[in-house]
Design an enzyme around this catalytic site. Structure first.
Site, short mmCIF file in Angstrom:
data_model
loop_
_atom_site.label_atom_id
_atom_site.label_comp_id
_atom_site.label_asym_id
_atom_site.label_seq_id
_atom_site.Cartn_x
_atom_site.Cartn_y
_atom_site.Cartn_z
N GLU A 160 0.80 -1.22 0.00
CA GLU A 160 0.00 0.00 0.00
C GLU A 160 0.84 1.28 0.00
OE1 GLU A 160 -3.00 -0.35 3.05
OE2 GLU A 160 -3.81 -2.17 2.14
N GLU A 189 -6.71 -9.67 -2.93
CA GLU A 189 -7.43 -9.64 -1.65
C GLU A 189 -8.92 -9.42 -1.85
OE1 GLU A 189 -5.65 -6.94 1.15
OE2 GLU A 189 -3.60 -7.44 0.55
#
Ligand SMILES: *[C@@H]1O[C@H](CO)[C@@H](O)[C@H](O)[C@H]1NC(C)=O
Ligand SMILES: *[C@@H]1O[C@H](CO)[C@@H](O)[C@H](O)[C@H]1NC(C)=O
Ligand SMILES: *[C@@H]1O[C@H](CO)[C@@H](O)[C@H](O)[C@H]1NC(C)=O
Length: 572
Positions: free
Chosen positions: A340, A442
Site C-alpha cells: 500500500e 485480496e
C-alpha cells in the site's frame, strides 16, 4: 478569413462550455463559482492554460483547497480531471499526495467522502501535475455534492487550474448485462484451449458403442484465499483446512508473514506458525504468496522499527528482507514488497529518500532473484480515484528495472455497493497499460442478503477472470467465523463451513462453469472432434458397450501456451 474567425469562436465556446461539463469556470479565469474553503485563495497569472489559475495558501488542514458544488445523479459515474502545482515542499514529508476529492452530504446531514483523482508523490520540482480519475455517485439521492482539491501538508501552498467533471455516459449501470459478452469472449479465448481428440479403432469394434469423456481434474488458473495461520495450524480445525485444500490452489498468509509478526521484538524471529502453515499448504499442492516484506503505513509498523532512523533503519530493513527471503526461499512464489505504498510512505519520509521504495525492490530482488516481486495496493479497482496514480507508480518502478514482476490489486469492494463490471474493466484496462501481469490479491465484498451477495460476487469474479491482464485471483477470506469483514462478506458459515447462496454461486463458477467435463458419443461426434477446455489437468475415459475401459484411460494437461493439444485414442 470569416470562416477562420467562426471556427476560432466556435472552438473557444467549446472550451468554455465543454459538452456535459459540470463545473463552472473550471479554468479559474475569474473570481466566483469556486469557494475558497481555505484561509486564502487568489487568482494568479502562474497558470496552466488561459490567463489565470487559483493559488491556495495559509492552509491549516490538509483538506483545504478550492471547492465547488456540483449536481450528480444517483449511481452515475463521473470523470474528473484537474491540474495542480506545489509552490513549496515540506521537508518532513517528501511524498506529498494531492487529490481531487468529493464530499456527499445526505439529507440526514451525514457526509461521506471519496477520492476522485490522486497523484503521489508530488514535489515542487514536478511543476504542473495532472490529476485524473473517476467517482461514482451514491445509489441514494444526496443533498449536496462538493468537489475539491486537497492533499499536501498544510504548510505547502499550491496553484490549481483546468478542472473538469463530466458524466461518463458510456458507462452503463452494473445491472446492464452488456458486459457479459466481453468477459465471456475473454474467458473463451484466454482461459481455454482446444483439445483435439483423434480416435482410431481396431477392426471389428463398433464405433457406435464408444463414449469418450474428457474431464478436468485440476484447474491451472490460480484461485486462492487468504489463510489464517493460527486457525489453520490448530489441530481441531480440520474442516477449515479441508475446505482450503479442496477448493483453492493458491493461498496467502493473513498476518503471520508481516514484519511485526515475524519480528515483534528486534532480533527475536518467529517464523514458526507461518512455516508450519506454508508446509501444510504445499503438501496439498497449494502455492503461496508472501505478504508483505514491509508495509509503508505507520499503523502497520511495530514500535521498535518506528523508533529507528537513518542507517540503523536501513540496516534493519535490509536484514529483515534478507532473513525473510532466505527462510521462505522456494516456499513462496511471490512477495508483496512494500504494501500500500500509494497510501503510505513512512519509510521514504523517515529516511528522507523519495526513492527508497525502489531500493526495497532492489534489496528483495538481490536477496532472492527467483521470487516474483509485487506492488500491492487498494482502492484501484473497487473505485477509480487512485487507478491512474497506481499506473504511474507501476510505470516508475518498472522502468527503474528493480525486479518488479506484477501489480497486486486488492479489490476489497465497497460495502453494499454492486461492483460494476463495466468500471472494473475500465480500471483494469488502464492498469494493464503498465504492461505487467495483474493479480487480484485480496478480493471480497459485502452484502447483507446472501442472494444479493451471490450476484455481486458473480459479477465481480466474471469481470476479473474475464480480463486478459489478470493472472490470478485470491479472495481475502470465505468463512463467517474468520472473515475480517464479517458474515456479510462470507461464502461459508457455521462450524461445518456450510456454503451459503454466495458460496454456492462462487463454487459453481470455479468448479463447474469454469471447469470442463464433456462426454461424446462417437456415433454423434465422429472420429475427430474438438473439446474447448479450461487450462489444467485432465483425464480421458473410454466406455465401450457401457463398460469403463480402464486400460484406455489417459491423463494430460493443457496450458495457456498451447492453442491446441492433440490426444490420440486407440481402441483395441
Ligand atoms: C498568511 O499567514 C501569515 C502568518 O500566519 C500572515 O502573516 C499573512 O498575512 C497571511 N496571509 C494571508 C494572505 O492571509
Ligand atoms: C541469507 O543467506 C545468505 C546466503 O546463504 C547469507 O549470506 C546471509 O547471511 C543470509 N542473511 C540472513 C539475514 O539470514
Ligand atoms: C449484515 O447486513 C445486515 C443487512 O444489511 C445488517 O443489518 C447487519 O448489521 C450486517 N451485519 C454485520 C455483522 O455487519
Amino acid at each position: 478569413m470569416l470562416v477562420t474567425l467562426f471556427i476560432a469562436v466556435f472552438f473557444r465556446m467549446c472550451i468554455m462550455y465543454a459538452y456535459g461539463e459540470l463545473l463552472k469556470n473550471g479554468g479559474f479565469e475569474a473570481e466566483g463559482d469556486w469557494q475558497c474553503f481555505a484561509p486564502h485563495c487568489e487568482l494568479v497569472t502562474n497558470k496552466h492554460t488561459g490567463q489565470h489559475a487559483m493559488k491556495i495558501s495559509n492552509r491549516t488542514h490538509f483538506f483545504q483547497g478550492a471547492s465547488q458544488f456540483i449536481h450528480v445523479e444517483p449511481s452515475k459515474t463521473y470523470a474528473v480531471s484537474g491540474y495542480i502545482k506545489l509552490l513549496n515542499d515540506q521537508p518532513e514529508h517528501h511524498s506529498q499526495m494531492v487529490t481531487m476529492a468529493v464530499e456527499f452530504t445526505y439529507s440526514s446531514g451525514y457526509k461521506s467522502y471519496d477520492t476522485a483523482a490522486a497523484h503521489a508523490p508530488v514535489l515542487k520540482s514536478d511543476g504542473w501535475v495532472h490529476l485524473q480519475g473517476e467517482f461514482g455517485a451514491p445509489r441514494d439521492h444526496v443533498k449536496t455534492t462538493r468537489i475539491y482539491f486537497q492533499g499536501p501538508h498544510p504548510s505547502v501552498d499550491f496553484v490549481v487550474d483546468d478542472a473538469s467533471v463530466t458524466e461518463m455516459t458510456s458507462v452503463p449501470l452494473p445491472t446492464d448485462p452488456s458486459w457479459r459478452k466481453q468477459t465471456d469472449s475473454v474467458i473463451h479465448s484466454k482461459r481455454m484451449s482446444n483439445i483435439q481428440i483423434h480416435v482410431s479403432a481396431a477392426p471389428g469394434l463398433n464405433r457406435n458403442d464408444v463414449q469418450i469423456r474428457v474431464v478436468q481434474k485440476k484447474k491451472s488458473f490460480p484461485f486462492g484465499t487468504v489463510v489464517n495461520a493460527p486457525v489453520y495450524n490448530r489441530e481441531s480445525q480440520s474442516k477449515y483446512r479441508d475446505f482450503i485444500h479442496n477448493h483453492f490452489n493458491w493461498a496467502v498468509p493473513e498476518g503471520r508473514l508481516k514484519w511485526p509478526a515475524v519480528e515483534g521484538h528486534q532480533g527475536h524471529d518467529n517464523f514458526g506458525p507461518a512455516l508450519k502453515m506454508i508446509n501444510g499448504l504445499k503438501s496439498h499442492g497449494i502455492k503461496v504468496r508472501g505478504h508483505t516484506l514491509v508495509w509503508s503505513s505507520q499503523f502497520a509498523i511495530q514500535p521498535w522499527v518506528q523508533a529507528l532512523s537513518g542507517d540503523k533503519l536501513r540496516q534493519a530493513v535490509e536484514h529483515h528482507i534478507q532473513l525473510t527471503t532466505n527462510i521462505t526461499h522456494g516456499l513462496v512464489e511471490h512477495w508483496d514488497v512494500n504494501n500500500e505504498n500509494l497510501h503510505g510512505t513512512w519509510y521514504q519520509d523517515r529516511l528522507h529518500d523519495p526513492d527508497y521504495n525502489l531500493e526495497l525492490f532492489r534489496i528483495a530482488h538481490r536477496a532472492d532473484p527467483s521470487v516474483k516481486l509485487f506492488l500491492n495496493d487498494n482502492t484501484v479497482v473497487r473505485s477509480g480515484g487512485f487507478t491512474q496514480a497506481y499506473l504511474d507508480m507501476a510505470r516508475k518502478v518498472k522502468s527503474a528495472n528493480v525486479g518488479l514482476y506484477g501489480m497486486g490489486v486488492q479489490s476489497h469492494f465497497i460495502a453494499g455497493r454492486d461492483p460494476n463490471p463495466h468500471l472494473i474493466k475500465l480500471r483494469l484496462d488502464l492498469l494493464a497499460q503498465a504492461g505487467i501481469p495483474i493479480w487480484v490479491t485480496e478480493m471480497d465484498l459485502m452484502a447483507g442478503d446472501e442472494n444479493t451477495r451471490a450476484d455481486y460476487y458473480e459479477r465481480a469474479l466474471r469481470a476479473l477472470y474475464g480480463h486478459p491482464a489478470v493472472e490470478g485471483i485470491l479472495l481475502w477470506g470465505f468463512w463467517d467465523q474468520r472473515h475480517w469483514r464479517g458474515v456479510n462478506a462470507s461464502l461459508v458459515q457455521g462450524p461445518d463451513l456450510t456454503p451459503n447462496a454466495a458460496g454456492r454461486r462462487v463454487l459453481d463458477l470455479l468448479e463447474n462453469q469454469w471447469m470442463t467435463d464433456e462426454t461424446h458419443e462417437l456415433s454423434q461426434s465422429g472420429d475427430r472432434f474438438t473439446v474447448r477446455g479450461f487450462h489444467g489437468d485432465y483425464e480421458l475415459h473410454v466406455r465401450y458397450q457401457g463398460h469403463e475401459r480402464n486400460d484406455l484411460k489417459q491423463t494430460f494437461s493443457i496450458s495457456p501456451s498451447q492453442a491446441t493439444h492433440n490426444v490420440n485414442v486407440h481402441i483395441h
